[in-house]
Design an enzyme around this catalytic site. Structure first.
Site, PDB file in Angstrom:
ATOM      1  N   ASP A   1       0.808  -1.141  -0.148  1.00  0.00           N
ATOM      2  CA  ASP A   1       0.423  -0.154  -0.550  1.00  0.00           C
ATOM      3  C   ASP A   1       0.355   1.298  -0.324  1.00  0.00           C
ATOM      4  OD1 ASP A   1      -1.968   1.479   0.234  1.00  0.00           O
ATOM      5  OD2 ASP A   1      -2.206   1.381   2.206  1.00  0.00           O
ATOM      6  N   GLY A   2      -0.135   2.264  -0.420  1.00  0.00           N
ATOM      7  CA  GLY A   2       0.662   4.197  -0.082  1.00  0.00           C
ATOM      8  C   GLY A   2       1.669   3.939  -1.855  1.00  0.00           C
TER       9      GLY A   2
ATOM     10  N   HIS B   1       3.506   3.337  -9.060  1.00  0.00           N
ATOM     11  CA  HIS B   1       3.087   1.633  -9.393  1.00  0.00           C
ATOM     12  C   HIS B   1       4.278   1.497  -9.984  1.00  0.00           C
ATOM     13  CE1 HIS B   1      -0.897   2.065  -7.682  1.00  0.00           C
ATOM     14  NE2 HIS B   1      -1.481   3.134  -8.779  1.00  0.00           N
TER      15      HIS B   1
ATOM     16  N   LEU C   1      -6.960  -4.880   6.849  1.00  0.00           N
ATOM     17  CA  LEU C   1      -7.099  -6.286   5.781  1.00  0.00           C
ATOM     18  C   LEU C   1      -7.486  -6.239   4.926  1.00  0.00           C
ATOM     19  CD1 LEU C   1      -7.339  -9.806   8.777  1.00  0.00           C
ATOM     20  CD2 LEU C   1      -5.215  -8.183   7.414  1.00  0.00           C
TER      21      LEU C   1
ATOM     22  N   GLU D   1       0.194 -12.774  11.978  1.00  0.00           N
ATOM     23  CA  GLU D   1       0.874 -11.826  12.890  1.00  0.00           C
ATOM     24  C   GLU D   1       0.741 -10.421  12.178  1.00  0.00           C
ATOM     25  OE1 GLU D   1       1.268 -11.362  16.268  1.00  0.00           O
ATOM     26  OE2 GLU D   1       1.374 -13.518  16.290  1.00  0.00           O
TER      27      GLU D   1
ATOM     28  N   LEU E   1      10.363 -21.318  -3.688  1.00  0.00           N
ATOM     29  CA  LEU E   1       9.753 -19.770  -2.838  1.00  0.00           C
ATOM     30  C   LEU E   1       8.623 -20.215  -3.749  1.00  0.00           C
ATOM     31  CD1 LEU E   1       8.928 -17.300  -1.305  1.00  0.00           C
ATOM     32  CD2 LEU E   1       9.575 -15.865  -2.913  1.00  0.00           C
TER      33      LEU E   1
ATOM     34  N   ARG F   1       0.370   7.699  -2.622  1.00  0.00           N
ATOM     35  CA  ARG F   1       1.059   8.938  -1.539  1.00  0.00           C
ATOM     36  C   ARG F   1       2.571   8.725  -1.989  1.00  0.00           C
ATOM     37  NH1 ARG F   1      -1.349   6.044   3.076  1.00  0.00           N
ATOM     38  NH2 ARG F   1      -1.819   4.349   1.805  1.00  0.00           N
ATOM     39  N   TRP F   2       3.627   8.078  -2.318  1.00  0.00           N
ATOM     40  CA  TRP F   2       4.906   7.695  -2.696  1.00  0.00           C
ATOM     41  C   TRP F   2       4.480   8.948  -3.793  1.00  0.00           C
ATOM     42  CZ3 TRP F   2       7.698   7.119  -6.512  1.00  0.00           C
ATOM     43  CH2 TRP F   2       9.292   6.354  -6.189  1.00  0.00           C
TER      44      TRP F   2
HETATM   45  C1  FPP Z   1      -1.295   0.513  -3.633  1.00  0.00           C
HETATM   46  O1  FPP Z   1      -1.666   1.455  -3.054  1.00  0.00           O
HETATM   47  C2  FPP Z   1      -0.921  -0.023  -4.528  1.00  0.00           C
HETATM   48  C3  FPP Z   1      -1.759  -0.758  -5.823  1.00  0.00           C
HETATM   49  C4  FPP Z   1      -3.267  -1.251  -5.363  1.00  0.00           C
HETATM   50  C5  FPP Z   1      -1.475  -1.864  -6.918  1.00  0.00           C
HETATM   51  C6  FPP Z   1       0.010  -2.630  -6.208  1.00  0.00           C
HETATM   52  C7  FPP Z   1       0.732  -2.946  -7.325  1.00  0.00           C
HETATM   53  C8  FPP Z   1       1.698  -2.995  -7.853  1.00  0.00           C
HETATM   54  C9  FPP Z   1       3.469  -3.138  -7.096  1.00  0.00           C
HETATM   55  C10 FPP Z   1       1.939  -3.891  -9.239  1.00  0.00           C
HETATM   56  C11 FPP Z   1       1.953  -4.823  -9.288  1.00  0.00           C
HETATM   57  C12 FPP Z   1       2.786  -5.872  -9.172  1.00  0.00           C
HETATM   58  C13 FPP Z   1       3.170  -7.522  -9.418  1.00  0.00           C
HETATM   59  C14 FPP Z   1       3.504  -8.358  -8.825  1.00  0.00           C
HETATM   60  C15 FPP Z   1       4.505  -7.202 -10.504  1.00  0.00           C
HETATM   61  P1  FPP Z   1      -2.299   2.998  -3.776  1.00  0.00           P
HETATM   62  O2  FPP Z   1      -2.367   3.085  -5.004  1.00  0.00           O
HETATM   63  O3  FPP Z   1      -3.392   2.372  -3.057  1.00  0.00           O
HETATM   64  O4  FPP Z   1      -1.545   3.730  -2.500  1.00  0.00           O
HETATM   65  P2  FPP Z   1      -2.173   4.529  -2.037  1.00  0.00           P
HETATM   66  O5  FPP Z   1      -3.022   4.597  -1.212  1.00  0.00           O
HETATM   67  O6  FPP Z   1      -1.342   5.656  -1.440  1.00  0.00           O
HETATM   68  O7  FPP Z   1      -2.881   5.953  -2.829  1.00  0.00           O
END
Ligand code: FPP
Length: 249
Positions: free
Chosen positions: A27-28, A44, A202, A214, A138, A31-32
């Site tokens: 998550d994030g 992303h 979650l 945990e 893995l 925001r990053w």
């Molecule tokens: C959460 O950040 C992230 C997502 C919903 C997407 C995650 C996807 C990837 C990391 C790339 C694809 C995955 C693979 C396995 C190659 P957010 O957009 O919710 O961030 P925010 O809450 O700060 O807006």
């Protein structure tokens, strides 16, 4: 009958307990990116680099199973362009990293709803799973278009169909039967779930399977996830006392 929780092993160096199965709520990314004046897509993209890091870290630390929450059933509510971009990232990740993961003996499995995904992506998923099915390193589980409540609904329907057909009696249904009908059938339950970005929930991730996991919440946004964050989460996990409903003697 109850499902026995798996014992996690103890790593000799550093005294860190190594969970058999780690789930990660990444998550994030948004925001990053915002903090840096970048687009959500840039966030992303940086998130994919963190995916590569966490996979390598899991392998280096002897984790058996790593489940990454990469697109939730609820993420369809995002703007279509962003959804398309995340789907594209998954495709590109597979295209660029599959050979390396395969050569490192990683077995890839994708969990979540297949309905609603386009044919091309479904073919890629089938191909990745088939090509790596014989690997014994893995277990990398990508939760894509995944939602735990839908997973439980689907399992319930499958079991109800067997009962209706006379192949199973209601009294045969126990925790093991339900677990066998979930997308994670055959995998150990997660010992540790890490969520980044400081959010503490979650969000429909592995609700059944996380019964005794945990939970470790770290403040860093997902693109900043690195070895120091990983080891800190393992240290927190190591300090937790897991009683599985029992008492310490
Ligand atoms: C959460 O950040 C992230 C997502 C919903 C997407 C995650 C996807 C990837 C990391 C790339 C694809 C995955 C693979 C396995 C190659 P957010 O957009 O919710 O961030 P925010 O809450 O700060 O807006």
């Amino acid at each position: 009958m109850s499902t026995q929780p798996a014992a996690a092993s103890l790593e000799p160096e550093g005294g860190l307990k190594i969970p058999r199965h780690i789930g990660v709520i990444m998550d994030g990314n948004g925001r990053w990116a915002k903090q840096r004046g970048l687009s959500r897509s840039d966030g992303h993209k940086a998130g994919v680099e963190a995916v590569r890091r966490v996979v390598a870290l899991a392998m280096d630390h002897g984790v058996d199973c790593l489940t990454l929450f990469s697109f939730s059933a609820e993420n369809w509510r995002r703007p279509p362009d962003e959804v398309r971009f995340i789907f594209g990232l998954l495709r590109r990740f597979v295209a660029s990293d599959l050979e390396k993961l395969h050569s490192r003996n990683v077995r890839i499995r994708v969990i979540g709803e297949r309905d609603g995904l386009e044919r091309g992506l479904l073919n890629i998923i089938d191909d990745v799973e088939a090509r790596t099915a014989g690997n014994s390193g893995l277990d990398l589980i990508i939760a894509f278009n995944y939602g735990s409540k839908v997973e439980i609904v689907n399992a319930t329907r499958a079991i109800a169909r067997k009962v209706a057909a006379g192949d199973m009696r209601p009294e045969d249904i126990d925790e093991t039967v339900i677990a066998r009908h979930l997308d994670t059938s055959g995998l150990p339950d997660p010992d540790l779930i890490i969520r980044t970005s400081g959010e503490m929930r979650l969000s429909n991730f592995l609700l059944w399977q996380a019964a005794y996991a945990e939970l470790v919440f770290v403040p860093e946004n997902w693109p900043d996830f690195d070895e120091s964050v990983f080891v800190r989460a393992l240290r927190t996990y190591t300090q937790r006392e897991r009683r599985f409903g029992g008492i310490t003697t």
